[in-house]
Structures are given as structure tokens and as C-alpha cells.
Design an enzyme around this catalytic site. Structure first.
Site, PDB file in Angstrom:
ATOM      1  N   LYS A 189      15.536  35.033  91.909  1.00  0.00           N
ATOM      2  CA  LYS A 189      15.001  34.317  93.069  1.00  0.00           C
ATOM      3  C   LYS A 189      14.189  33.123  92.579  1.00  0.00           C
ATOM      4  O   LYS A 189      13.109  33.278  92.028  1.00  0.00           O
ATOM      5  CB  LYS A 189      14.096  35.190  93.935  1.00  0.00           C
ATOM      6  N   GLU A 264       4.118  36.025  83.219  1.00  0.00           N
ATOM      7  CA  GLU A 264       3.577  34.825  82.582  1.00  0.00           C
ATOM      8  C   GLU A 264       2.842  34.084  83.678  1.00  0.00           C
ATOM      9  O   GLU A 264       3.466  33.541  84.596  1.00  0.00           O
ATOM     10  CB  GLU A 264       4.692  33.985  81.955  1.00  0.00           C
ATOM     11  N   CYS A 298       1.343  25.527  83.361  1.00  0.00           N
ATOM     12  CA  CYS A 298       0.472  26.638  82.969  1.00  0.00           C
ATOM     13  C   CYS A 298      -0.193  26.366  81.622  1.00  0.00           C
ATOM     14  O   CYS A 298      -1.269  26.890  81.340  1.00  0.00           O
ATOM     15  CB  CYS A 298       1.262  27.937  82.922  1.00  0.00           C
ATOM     16  N   GLU A 398      -7.807  27.396  87.627  1.00  0.00           N
ATOM     17  CA  GLU A 398      -6.639  26.579  87.324  1.00  0.00           C
ATOM     18  C   GLU A 398      -6.441  25.528  88.420  1.00  0.00           C
ATOM     19  O   GLU A 398      -5.988  25.831  89.520  1.00  0.00           O
ATOM     20  CB  GLU A 398      -5.397  27.471  87.206  1.00  0.00           C
TER      21      GLU A 398
END
Length: 507
Positions: A189, A264, A298, A398
Site C-alpha cells: 500500500k 523505519e 527522515c 521532527e
């Protein structure tokens, strides 16, 4: 804004909107409903995709389960699996431009970076093919003269692969070829914001001769597609790349069946700048690290920790370089920073900067959204924020945009403490000509990857992943390949007369 380097809209003719379909058991499947993706840079519809639900997800999982249990992929030779992966690698290189343009339109990233992402993915497929051919277990011939032990590695089974929007083709290629090399079957997906390059990958898999049912693709949203892929009893493993918040939800959802989960997730990655470093190279790497992929990465080096003796001069270097970075139309080959993925995320980035200013931080450059003629307002200025304290949200969370936070330190111990003072542990780096300082930092930094005198170099041979809330498990490399394998011990008696009976028959 006048002192920034801006690329205005090009005269590039946009291709027709891409029509995305599900791939289920080797067949392309339309649906009664569709969803659209509007380009964040050009504000036009660039893809219309079939909207998947429970029925499509169930069918895809059933196809993957049937294909795995039938052994049409899991039990063929590694040589034959590798041959298909190598064909896919060749086809990727043949289709780089077509895939890259669509990815740029959906994500907003610069076309040069999209080409690098797509073309570079071919190397991941070739390396995965080599691992398929060289995978092996162990034998133990020292258990006694009548015993032989063999440890074998087997594919884990059906794998759900859920990928993000920021590197849709690359991250798919960090997972899919390694799962296939191991002999697994999969359901994929992609993010609803960047679905098309995954569909294009499906086309390449069919052309390369992958058997029906081995790779299935369902387009749609986390509910219900991603949720069902994470909870279904016929799925043996989920591998997900995305936010830490969603990763936690997937872990909770998967716990009901105790399926394996590999994650991750986010990062708040520091680069430590020592006073003896090559400051020109370090400044260039910091500038690259914060603006690459529009800062939506990331591995973005979104915070730097600079020795106080050189902090003012070093920040001035980074600001000067920031003025030269080309922001603008991502379809321009010279553009280095494109559009933010959604208007909502652009506003979130700005809120981090404004909150930092209220808390006493200083904006050295940027600090506001950027509107470009012919493209619209979904851009953000190159931004460097100094006078940041470790407790500010901009230093801890983040931001996922072209925003750099600057902290300072006096000693290496203090720099390491600041490095590790984070919920995340994806990557970290140090710039110094002192090998002892580099080694000490590398050993003490709590991160899955540590770079010294470089940033974001990566190779298919080297595992990637984080510690703490940056995830669990590893991707790529031999360790990433092993994630898709189960270990089985075979204990075999090869002598027939030496075992003392447990039960002695009476006369």
C-alpha cells in the site's frame, strides 16, 4: 525574499493525469470509486487512482497467501528469483524519466532528485538479487557421531509493505526486492499522496515475469486498507516507513496476531561541528542535509550542534549557502528545493518556526512560506534558526521541512549529551579532523547510522534503521534481507543403534 535564488515556473507540458489501478493476483483492477492527487507545485490533478477498501484488501491478501502456500515463488530456486529481480533492475533504468516525472508531480520534489531516486533504486534490486543467490544457513557436525544439526532460513511468508510519500519509489525498493529475494509474497500500500510510481513498479514486475499473486498492490487510505494489512491473520509480517505516531498504531494493531513488525520512523538527526573540522565541507553538507528533498526526509540533518567558538562564523557560512540554493519549479533541472507536500504541512512547518521565535530563537534567514509566480504558495523559504535551546519543540520534534535548528556546545561530552537528548535515534554525524573524537562520538551516539566527515552517504550493502523511537529492525544490506527470513533448526539422527531406549520393555 529578494536575496533568495528562485526558479520561476517552466513551460513544461504536463502529462495527462495518471490512471492508477490495483494489482491483485496478476490482474489490474479498477474500482467504483477513485481519489485524486493535486500536484503541490502546479496545483493541477496529476493522478486519479482506484480507491481500495476491505474487499480489495482481502482479495490481495488472499492472493498473496495462496501464492505463498502454493510455492510458486517461495519454493523455486534462488537463481530463478534473482533472474526476475535483475530484469526489474534493467526495466527501472529504462523507465527512469517516466517514473521520475510522475513522482515529481505528486510529491513536489525536484526532478533531478526524483531521477536519482528512481535510477538509484535499480542498484537495490541488483544487490537483493545477489543476496538471494548467496543466502545460506549453518550445519553442526559436532553434536555426536549419530546426530547432525542444520539451521536453515525460510521466507517468513506474506508481508504487508506500507510506504510513505516522501521517497515512494526508493523506500519501496528498500523493502520489496529484499522480501522477494527471500521468497516472500507481498501486499503493497503506497501513500495516497504518491501512489503512481508504485503502480508503475507493478507494471515492471509483470513485464519481468513475476508470477501472479506474488506482488499485489492496493491503493487507498490507512483506513481501511493499511489497518487490514496490519491486523489480518494471513499476513505474517508488516514493514512500515512513516511517522513514529503511525508506527506505534501499527505495532498495536499487529499485536493481536503477534505478527512481526519492522518500522523505519522519524528522526531528529544532529551533525556535530568541531572547531578543527573542514568548515567549508561541513557547511556544504549541512546545507545539503537540511534542504535535500525539501527537508522532507527522515534523515534530514534538521539540527546542528556547533562548537561555540566557531558558531557565529559557521552559521554565517550556512546562511550564505542557503541564499544560493535554488528553490522553485521542481520540473526545472536546476531546482534543488521544490514544494511542500500539502498546504497543511506547510502551515505546520511555519508553526514550529513561529513558536521558536516566541520562545527566544532568532531567524537568521527565511522563516515564512514562499509564494512563487506561476506555481502558488505551497513552498517554504530556506530557514536557519539560531539561539535554540534543547527544550524547544523545534530542537526536539521532527519539523520535516527546510528548517535548520542551531545549538552550541563547549566540550565533546556536552555535544554527545545533546546528540542523545532525543526521543529519536535514526542517524547522527560529526565533523572533525581528530580521529579520536570521531571514534568516541561514533561509539557513544545513540543512532542507527553515524557519519563522520560526510552526510547521508548510503550503500545497498549497509543496513539502515534506527533506535529508540526511530524504529525497529533494519532495511537493506544483509541485515535488512534477514528481516524477511525465519530460522528453523533441523535436528537429525543419522545413527540407528546408539541411543539408549527411554522405555525398557520387560520380559
Amino acid at each position: 525574499m529578494k536575496d533568495l535564488t528562485i526558479n520561476a515556473a517552466t513551460a513544461f507540458d504536463l502529462p495527462p493525469a495518471f490512471a492508477g489501478r490495483h494489482l491483485i493476483d496478476g490482474a489490474w483492477v479498477d474500482g467504483p470509486e477513485t481519489f485524486e492527487r493535486v500536484s503541490p507545485s502546479h496545483d493541477v490533478v496529476v493522478s486519479r487512482s482506484a480507491l481500495g477498501g476491505e474487499a480489495e484488501s482481502e482479495a490481495a491478501i488472499a492472493a498473496a497467501r495462496s501464492a505463498f502456500d502454493a510455492g510458486i515463488w517461495s519454493r523455486i530456486s534462488a537463481r530463478d528469483r534473482a533472474a526476475v529481480l535483475l530484469k526489474v533492475a534493467d526495466l527501472i533504468e529504462t523507465n527512469v524519466d517516466r517514473i521520475a516525472v510522475q513522482e515529481t508531480l505528486e510529491s513536489g520534489k525536484p526532478i533531478s532528485q526524483a531521477r536519482g531516486e528512481v535510477g538509484g533504486a535499480a542498484d537495490l534490486w541488483r544487490y537483493a538479487a545477489s543476496l538471494a543467490r548467496t543466502s545460506h544457513g549453518d550445519s553442526h557436525n559436532s553434536l555426536g557421531e549419530d546426530m547432525l544439526g542444520v539451521v536453515v532460513k525460510e521466507p517468513i511468508g506474506v508481508v504487508s509493505i506500507i510506504t510513505p510519500w516522501n521517497f515512494p519509489f526508493w523506500i519501496l525498493s528498500q523493502k520489496l526486492p529484499f522480501a522477494l529475494a527471500a521468497g516472500c509474497t507481498v501486499v503493497v500500500k503506497p501513500s495516497e499522496m504518491t501512489p503512481s510510481s508504485t503502480v508503475m513498479m507493478g507494471e515492471l514486475l509483470i513485464e519481468a515475469g513475476l508470477p501472479a499473486g506474488v506482488c499485489n498492490i492496493v491503493l487507498g487510505y490507512g483506513q481501511p486498507v493499511g489497518s487490514l494489512m496490519s491486523t489480518h491473520k494471513d499476513v505474517d509480517m508488516v514493514t512500515f516507513t512513516g511517522s513514529t505516531a503511525v508506527g506505534k498504531l501499527i505495532t498495536q494493531a499487529a499485536s493481536g496476531t503477534l505478527k512481526k513488525v519492522a518500522l523505519e520512523l522519524g528522526g531528529k538527526n544532529p551533525q556535530v561541528i568541531m572547531p578543527d573540522a573542514d568548515l567549508e565541507q561541513a557547511a556544504d553538507a549541512v546545507t545539503f542535509g537540511v534542504y535535500f528533498n525539501v527537508g522532507q526526509c527522515c534523515n534530514s540533518s534538521s539540527r546542528i550542534i556547533v562548537h561555540e567558538d566557531i558558531a557565529e562564523a559557521f552559521v554565517a557560512r550556512v546562511v550564505a549557502l542557503s541564499r544560493q540554493v535554488r528553490f522553485g519549479d521542481p520540473l526545472d533541472d536546476s531546482t534543488q528545493v521544490g514544494a511542500i507536500v500539502t498546504a497543511e504541512h506547510n502551515a505546520k512547518i511555519n508553526s514550529y518556526v513561529q513558536d521558536a521565535i516566541k520562545a527566544g530563537a532568532k531567524v537568521e534567514i527565511g522563516g515564512a512560506p514562499l509564494s512563487i509566480d506561476g506555481l502558488g504558495p505551497q513552498f517554504y523559504q530556506p530557514t536557519v534558526v539560531s539561539n535554540v535551546s534543547p527544550d524547544m519543540a523545534i530542537a526536539r520534534e521532527e519539523v520535516f521541512g527546510p528548517v535548520l535548528s542551531v545549538l552550541t556546545f563547549k566540550t565533546l561530552d556536552e555535544a554527545i549529551t545533546l546528540t542523545n537528548d532525543s526521543d529519536y535515534g535514526l542517524s547522527a554525524g560529526i565533523w572533525s579532523n581528530d580521529i579520536h573524537a570521531c571514534l568516541e562520538f561514533s561509539r557513544r551516539a545513540h543512532a542507527g547510522t553515524v557519519w563522520t566527515n560526510t552526510w547521508m552517504d548510503g550503500y545497498p550493502e549497509l543496513a539502515f534503521g534506527g533506535v529508540k523511537q526511530s524504529g525497529q529492525g533494519r532495511e537493506i544490506g544483509k541485515y535488512g534481507f534477514d528481516e524477511f527470513l525465519e530460522v528453523k533448526s533441523l535436528v537429525m539422527r543419522v545413527g540407528r543403534d546408539s541411543r539408549t531406549p527411554w522405555v525398557t520393555m520387560s520380559a
